[in-house]
Write a protein that holds these residues in place. Structure first.
Motif, PDB file in Angstrom:
ATOM      1  N   GLY A 368       0.823  -1.200   0.000  1.00 52.04           N
ATOM      2  CA  GLY A 368       0.000   0.000   0.000  1.00 52.04           C
ATOM      3  C   GLY A 368       0.858   1.251   0.000  1.00 52.04           C
ATOM      4  O   GLY A 368       0.620   2.194  -0.754  1.00 52.04           O
ATOM      5  N   LEU A 369       1.934   1.222   0.827  1.00 53.10           N
ATOM      6  CA  LEU A 369       2.849   2.369   0.893  1.00 53.10           C
ATOM      7  C   LEU A 369       3.473   2.625  -0.470  1.00 53.10           C
ATOM      8  O   LEU A 369       3.537   3.775  -0.939  1.00 53.10           O
ATOM      9  CB  LEU A 369       3.926   2.085   1.941  1.00 53.10           C
ATOM     10  CG  LEU A 369       5.015   3.130   2.099  1.00 53.10           C
ATOM     11  CD1 LEU A 369       4.411   4.434   2.529  1.00 53.10           C
ATOM     12  CD2 LEU A 369       6.045   2.677   3.098  1.00 53.10           C
ATOM     13  N   LEU A 370       3.928   1.559  -1.137  1.00 50.67           N
ATOM     14  CA  LEU A 370       4.566   1.746  -2.447  1.00 50.67           C
ATOM     15  C   LEU A 370       3.579   2.302  -3.461  1.00 50.67           C
ATOM     16  O   LEU A 370       3.911   3.197  -4.241  1.00 50.67           O
ATOM     17  CB  LEU A 370       5.134   0.418  -2.938  1.00 50.67           C
ATOM     18  CG  LEU A 370       6.429  -0.013  -2.253  1.00 50.67           C
ATOM     19  CD1 LEU A 370       6.804  -1.420  -2.652  1.00 50.67           C
ATOM     20  CD2 LEU A 370       7.539   0.940  -2.629  1.00 50.67           C
ATOM     21  N   PHE A 371       2.353   1.776  -3.466  1.00 49.05           N
ATOM     22  CA  PHE A 371       1.362   2.292  -4.413  1.00 49.05           C
ATOM     23  C   PHE A 371       1.067   3.759  -4.127  1.00 49.05           C
ATOM     24  O   PHE A 371       0.881   4.556  -5.048  1.00 49.05           O
ATOM     25  CB  PHE A 371       0.075   1.475  -4.361  1.00 49.05           C
ATOM     26  CG  PHE A 371       0.087   0.280  -5.268  1.00 49.05           C
ATOM     27  CD1 PHE A 371       0.374   0.419  -6.615  1.00 49.05           C
ATOM     28  CD2 PHE A 371      -0.195  -0.980  -4.792  1.00 49.05           C
ATOM     29  CE1 PHE A 371       0.386  -0.666  -7.458  1.00 49.05           C
ATOM     30  CE2 PHE A 371      -0.180  -2.081  -5.624  1.00 49.05           C
ATOM     31  CZ  PHE A 371       0.111  -1.926  -6.968  1.00 49.05           C
ATOM     32  N   LEU A 372       1.032   4.115  -2.840  1.00 48.72           N
ATOM     33  CA  LEU A 372       0.757   5.524  -2.522  1.00 48.72           C
ATOM     34  C   LEU A 372       1.895   6.428  -2.963  1.00 48.72           C
ATOM     35  O   LEU A 372       1.651   7.544  -3.447  1.00 48.72           O
ATOM     36  CB  LEU A 372       0.500   5.692  -1.020  1.00 48.72           C
ATOM     37  CG  LEU A 372      -0.786   5.071  -0.475  1.00 48.72           C
ATOM     38  CD1 LEU A 372      -1.027   5.517   0.944  1.00 48.72           C
ATOM     39  CD2 LEU A 372      -1.963   5.416  -1.331  1.00 48.72           C
ATOM     40  N   THR A 373       3.152   5.970  -2.830  1.00 47.55           N
ATOM     41  CA  THR A 373       4.243   6.815  -3.312  1.00 47.55           C
ATOM     42  C   THR A 373       4.175   6.942  -4.834  1.00 47.55           C
ATOM     43  O   THR A 373       4.400   8.029  -5.382  1.00 47.55           O
ATOM     44  CB  THR A 373       5.616   6.250  -2.911  1.00 47.55           C
ATOM     45  OG1 THR A 373       5.683   4.902  -3.330  1.00 47.55           O
ATOM     46  CG2 THR A 373       5.849   6.343  -1.444  1.00 47.55           C
ATOM     47  N   ALA A 374       3.834   5.837  -5.518  1.00 43.83           N
ATOM     48  CA  ALA A 374       3.677   5.926  -6.974  1.00 43.83           C
ATOM     49  C   ALA A 374       2.573   6.908  -7.311  1.00 43.83           C
ATOM     50  O   ALA A 374       2.697   7.715  -8.248  1.00 43.83           O
ATOM     51  CB  ALA A 374       3.361   4.552  -7.547  1.00 43.83           C
ATOM     52  N   GLY A 375       1.478   6.866  -6.519  1.00 43.55           N
ATOM     53  CA  GLY A 375       0.388   7.804  -6.744  1.00 43.55           C
ATOM     54  C   GLY A 375       0.838   9.234  -6.539  1.00 43.55           C
ATOM     55  O   GLY A 375       0.456  10.131  -7.289  1.00 43.55           O
TER      56      GLY A 375
END
Lengths: 521, 115
Positions: A368-375
């Motif tokens: 989730g953290l990685l997807f949020l940084t990508a976002g």
């Protein structure tokens, strides 16, 4: 007070469901009030889910009967009632969906700044997804598993398609919808086989009757349907083709929720293999099938990830790869459970299951953290291709640190949470067969290589003119990332505490088939 | 003998549905295949609850001598049909949107997502 605690599982399902429908009305009045309303309702749901988890760990199973009194009429041998049966495993898995939907609502406050069309329905669907996910985790009834599976997939398909400028999200959503509709129908077919034989839909009831009659051909057929459909929904290789499209095309907060939706199907797979079939299976074949599926999933996922060129698609393939670790851990546990004496499990089997289950929670957090940084990167630059990004560390230091934490966790570096669960899986799988651990470690190394590439091409490099002065993301997005990053570090620093308090009870609940059957009587 | 007929129909419908799903290129035809599969599964569930010579399972008009058909599969099928309608509607809506942006419904051309 005790009565109220018994009702908590129902509240966790109904609260977001009803509030989700009310969101559309509130959104017509004011956007700000709607945002606060959605986040507070999902926050309360998360608190309820946590309360249920600790209640279940302290006092054992919660069984709630819908519609009919607890005791069945004497003359009928069929209990006419629908039950919610929450054991530690179900309560544990609901944690992921509660956490991600809450953080997704926070993150979405500012994420969709540019066009606000359809935001009311977006929030409504997000809350209905939360309700469906909680229902899937808490139900004790085979048919309701199907219903909640469909509720989560239909609302998730709407969320995948909703933010579209160039049409590709529609394509991804259509693929996802076909896959989930067909797999849910196959699941229902399996439910039909089970119902025709045992005249019951309660998981515990069916398991008990199956013990009396033994394991037959029709049971085997139903098991095949269950495993195939749930593994397809969980995104195990070779049924993984929809995952990169669906994860890659949705807005970033929804990618994070989709990860936990896939994990719910994984939970359904474990529930069916352990609580429904359990000792009736009489063999290690299913365990080995899950182990081999896990190895294939982790290896093919990471190999496909290495060649990707867009940031979210790459992360989606890593999500497939990490699912392999959970399958490996629980598969090793199932093999160990079946090869030992009935009711006892070798210590490494228990540990493997703890590792696999711990990895489910850790994966939800760091992925989730990685997807949020990508976002965050896409929000600021509106670029998805790795080749066109660069030098963002100068502009977005907070996002960079969050990304490094997530990347280190997914690659299994200490002291982050990915390491804590992977080391348990390595140690216990080694006792079953050293080859399993060798593959798992190789995949971790490849994961690290892939994320070093992403880090280099997105955050490092010479200064780029077009991104100069874009600045850092708004506070609400930072807050969501900070929450996940601090959990990543905390779970990595104190893994014993987490494993002892919530993971061990969950693993024990999964193994304890008799306890689950006892919960309905 | 006659009781097996519904199950044979289920098998035929499943075959047709999966054939359409795997070999047809049009999104509308794929949607139709999914609907056919749903129909097959629903027919399977209803046939499970059938008892030869039984009356409909309505409690107030049940004569106690005659057997009743099973009520639970019928309740399940009602729910499954409603869910199926939701899925079909969403798939058709997406097909409309895909046609608007891509200008075609052919799956060979609706392939911007690759790799």
């Amino acid at each position: 007070m005790i009565e109220f605690i018994q009702k908590l599982p129902l509240i966790a399902i109904l609260l977001p469901l009803i509030a989700g429908l009310a969101t559309i009305l509130i959104g017509k009045y004011s956007e700000k009030i709607r945002n606060i309303w959605v986040s507070s309702i999902l926050g309360i749901t998360l608190l309820v889910i946590v309360a249920i988890l600790f209640e279940v760990i302290r006092n054992g199973l919660i069984t709630y009967t819908l519609g009919a009194p607890q005791t069945t009429p004497e003359a009928w041998d069929v209990p006419v009632r629908i039950i919610l049966e929450v054991d530690a495993m179900g309560a544990f898995i609901a944690l992921g969906i509660g956490l991600t939907t809450f953080l997704a609502s926070l993150y979405s406050w500012r994420f969709f700044d540019e066009d606000r069309l359809g935001m009311n329905t977006y929030y409504a669907l997000l809350m209905i997804t939360a309700a469906g996910g909680a229902g899937f985790a808490y139900t004790g009834d085979l048919f309701n598993l199907f219903v909640f599976l469909e509720i989560t997939s239909i609302s998730a398909a709407g969320l995948v398609a909703f933010w579209s400028k160039k049409g590709t999200p529609y394509e991804a959503s259509f693929k996802f919808l076909v896959i989930s509709a067909v797999s849910a129908m196959m699941f229902l077919m399996g439910v039909g086989f089970i119902y025709g034989q045992y005249n019951a839909l309660n998981i515990g009831m069916v398991a008990e009757r199956m013990m009396e009659t033994g394991f037959g051909t029709l049971d085997q057929l139903a098991l095949g349907l269950f495993v195939a459909s749930l593994a397809m929904k969980a995104g195990a290789v070779p049924m993984h083709m929809w995952i990169p499209d669906a994860y890659g095309e949705t807005p970033a907060p929804i990618s994070m929720v989709m990860v936990t939706i896939s994990q719910l199907s994984l939970y359904g797979l474990f529930r069916v293999s352990f609580s429904l079939y359990g000792f009736n299976l009489d063999g290690v074949a299913l365990g080995w099938i899950i182990v081999i599926l896990g190895l294939l999933t982790m290896f093919i996922g990471v190999m496909m990830a290495i060649i990707q060129k867009t940031i979210k698609r790459l992360m989606a393939y890593h999500a497939i790869s990490q699912t392999g670790y959970m399958l490996l851990g629980v598969g090793v546990g199932l093999v160990a459970l079946m090869s030992g004496d009935a009711g006892s499990i070798p210590i490494y089997g228990q540990q493997a299951m703890e590792g696999g289950i711990f990895h489910i929670l850790n994966h939800a957090i760091y992925k989730g953290l990685l997807f949020l940084t990508a976002g965050a990167v896409i929000y600021k630059t509106n670029v998805r291709s790795l080749d066109d990004l660069g030098s963002l560390a100068r502009e977005m230091p907070f996002t960079t640190v969050a990304f490094v934490v997530g990347a280190a966790a997914i690659a299994g570096l200490p002291p982050f949470n990915g390491f804590a669960s992977k080391i348990i899986i390595y140690q216990s799988a080694y006792i079953l067969n050293p080859f399993l651990t060798a593959v798992a470690m190789l995949v971790s190394v490849l994961t690290l290589a892939s994320f070093v590439k992403v880090f280099q091409s997105v955050f490092l490099g010479p200064k780029k003119e077009e991104i100069e002065g874009i600045g850092e993301v708004p506070p609400s997005m930072k807050a969501a990332m900070f929450g996940l990053a601090s959990l990543t570090i905390l779970f990595g620093l104190f893994p014993d505490l987490v494993v002892e308090t919530i993971v061990v009870p969950a693993a024990e609940a999964l193994i304890d088939q008799q306890g689950y059957i006892g919960g309905i009587l | 003998m006659i009781l097996n007929l519904p199950f044979i129909a289920v098998a035929v419908l499943l075959l047709i549905g999966f054939y359409g799903l795997l070999f047809k290129d049009n999104l509308i035809k794929i949607t139709m295949s999914v609907v056919i599969i749903e129909g097959a599964v629903n027919l399977f569930l209803v046939s499970l609850g059938y008892v030869e010579g039984a009356v409909p399972p309505v409690y107030t008009m049940a004569p106690f001598e005659e057997p009743m058909a099973f009520a639970v599969p019928q309740a399940l099928v009602i729910t499954a049909i409603v869910i199926g309608i939701a899925v079909t509607t969403l798939m058709l809506a997406l097909s409309v949107r895909i046609y608007q942006t891509y200008g075609t419904l052919d799956t060979k051309e609706v392939r911007r997502l690759r790799g």
